[in-house]
Design a protein around this motif. Sequence first.
Motif, PDB file in Angstrom:
ATOM      1  N   GLN A  89      -7.335   7.885   2.277  1.00 51.21           N
ATOM      2  CA  GLN A  89      -7.412   7.952   3.726  1.00 51.21           C
ATOM      3  C   GLN A  89      -8.816   8.235   4.246  1.00 51.21           C
ATOM      4  OE1 GLN A  89      -4.274  10.758   4.690  1.00 51.21           O
ATOM      5  NE2 GLN A  89      -3.071   9.112   5.568  1.00 51.21           N
ATOM      6  N   GLU A  92     -11.791   5.302   2.497  1.00 50.29           N
ATOM      7  CA  GLU A  92     -11.590   3.860   2.630  1.00 50.29           C
ATOM      8  C   GLU A  92     -10.564   3.585   3.723  1.00 50.29           C
ATOM      9  OE1 GLU A  92     -11.345   1.727  -1.260  1.00 50.29           O
ATOM     10  OE2 GLU A  92     -11.244   3.765  -2.056  1.00 50.29           O
ATOM     11  N   PRO A  93     -10.992   3.545   4.971  1.00 46.63           N
ATOM     12  CA  PRO A  93     -10.049   3.424   6.096  1.00 46.63           C
ATOM     13  C   PRO A  93      -9.177   2.172   6.032  1.00 46.63           C
ATOM     14  CG  PRO A  93     -12.211   4.096   6.872  1.00 46.63           C
ATOM     15  CD  PRO A  93     -12.365   3.738   5.423  1.00 46.63           C
ATOM     16  N   GLU A  94      -9.766   1.029   5.679  1.00 48.73           N
ATOM     17  CA  GLU A  94      -8.978  -0.208   5.647  1.00 48.73           C
ATOM     18  C   GLU A  94      -7.916  -0.158   4.554  1.00 48.73           C
ATOM     19  OE1 GLU A  94     -11.393  -3.664   5.411  1.00 48.73           O
ATOM     20  OE2 GLU A  94     -12.451  -3.263   7.294  1.00 48.73           O
ATOM     21  N   LEU A  95      -8.290   0.344   3.392  1.00 48.90           N
ATOM     22  CA  LEU A  95      -7.328   0.478   2.313  1.00 48.90           C
ATOM     23  C   LEU A  95      -6.254   1.490   2.683  1.00 48.90           C
ATOM     24  CD1 LEU A  95      -6.326  -0.015  -0.579  1.00 48.90           C
ATOM     25  CD2 LEU A  95      -7.961   1.740  -1.348  1.00 48.90           C
ATOM     26  N   GLU A  97      -5.185   2.230   5.649  1.00 50.48           N
ATOM     27  CA  GLU A  97      -4.273   1.658   6.638  1.00 50.48           C
ATOM     28  C   GLU A  97      -3.233   0.768   5.966  1.00 50.48           C
ATOM     29  OE1 GLU A  97      -4.371  -1.069  10.707  1.00 50.48           O
ATOM     30  OE2 GLU A  97      -6.235  -0.375   9.795  1.00 50.48           O
ATOM     31  N   ARG A  98      -3.686  -0.048   5.021  1.00 50.65           N
ATOM     32  CA  ARG A  98      -2.752  -0.932   4.323  1.00 50.65           C
ATOM     33  C   ARG A  98      -1.774  -0.127   3.471  1.00 50.65           C
ATOM     34  NH1 ARG A  98      -2.700  -3.070  -0.645  1.00 50.65           N
ATOM     35  NH2 ARG A  98      -4.869  -2.503  -1.089  1.00 50.65           N
ATOM     36  N   ARG A 101       0.764   1.664   5.639  1.00 48.97           N
ATOM     37  CA  ARG A 101       1.821   0.760   6.104  1.00 48.97           C
ATOM     38  C   ARG A 101       2.819   0.477   4.976  1.00 48.97           C
ATOM     39  NH1 ARG A 101      -1.216  -3.463   7.503  1.00 48.97           N
ATOM     40  NH2 ARG A 101      -1.756  -2.439   9.448  1.00 48.97           N
ATOM     41  N   GLY A 291      -0.568   4.812  10.678  1.00 48.08           N
ATOM     42  CA  GLY A 291      -1.917   4.734  11.219  1.00 48.08           C
ATOM     43  C   GLY A 291      -2.077   5.578  12.469  1.00 48.08           C
ATOM     44  N   ARG A 293      -3.715   5.226  15.060  1.00 47.20           N
ATOM     45  CA  ARG A 293      -3.701   4.495  16.334  1.00 47.20           C
ATOM     46  C   ARG A 293      -2.315   4.454  16.971  1.00 47.20           C
ATOM     47  NH1 ARG A 293      -4.034  -0.414  15.650  1.00 47.20           N
ATOM     48  NH2 ARG A 293      -3.948  -0.533  13.383  1.00 47.20           N
TER      49      ARG A 293
END
Length: 325
Positions: A89, A92-95, A97-98, A101, A291, A293
Amino acid sequence: MARPKSGDDDLGVLAAWLYYVHGLGQEQVARRLNLSRTKVTRLLAQARETGLVKISVEHEMAETLALSDWISQRYGVEECVLTPPLEAQSSEPELAERLGRESVGIAASNYLSRILLSTPDMILGVAGGRTIARMADAMRQLSKSDCLVVAMIGASSIDDGVSSYSVALQLAATIGCPARTLPLPSHVGSPQTRQTLEQDTVLRAMLDKGETAALNLLSCGGVQPGGTFFRLAGIGASEVEDAIRAGAVSEIGGFLLAADGSLVDCALNERRVGISFEALKRGTNVIIASGARKTEPLKAVMKAGLARTIIIDQEIAQALARKGA
């Protein structure tokens, strides 16, 4: 085995030792001590109440469970299912997030499988979204022909596999049951067109079936031009901006909500094709989200009273804890 003669305190210690340390069942403890099972149950209860026995859960999940309970109480939902922390978390924000999810999708699939296997003749309502689609991907094959999956909203104009139409069909195939979709756009050109369609006897019967669902599965999202839901639904930036000016902060099942949970007075809500907002409020709804958001959109959903159960990741949970403390 002879019983100690020094009273219930010593007897309680012995019963607790046999039960908690040696792992004997209450019936076995009763036989060992020549007691009734009722007496053993009372001794064990007294041991806990007086502090003679202190139970400690030493596991990283304990903190997660405590936070889950706190969120349920603070935000007024019946149940909060919270996934464990992810190491990715912070770095690596993109990882993250995936993975968030996917982890929420797995938790939701396990939750749904348990309900399906214990509930006969079930109607399951489903909306679209990437997290809902991950749940459908994670579902194991069942054989529940007595279930019916119904789409709660019309299909996206651009269907990349995450619309209510696609998810309903995928879930039904995995569960082993039929599906009823709404083969219409999620939003039509005018409120008058929507009203005319909803008066059609065939469509009305399909909507009525969806409004009787025993359980609804939905995700929520923010309101911004170019957002996934609006892009796939073919909704232009100007209409989204109009909804924002009217106070929209959250999208759930195609409905746009204000921060206080009220339904926003805007054209997009009037043009939406699907089950009614009143039916959604009456339903038993499971909201899944991942996430940070999604925090504010989820708060609006909870304020609207639409969430019985939420299935969320640690990012949302930590944000809810900060904002709700």
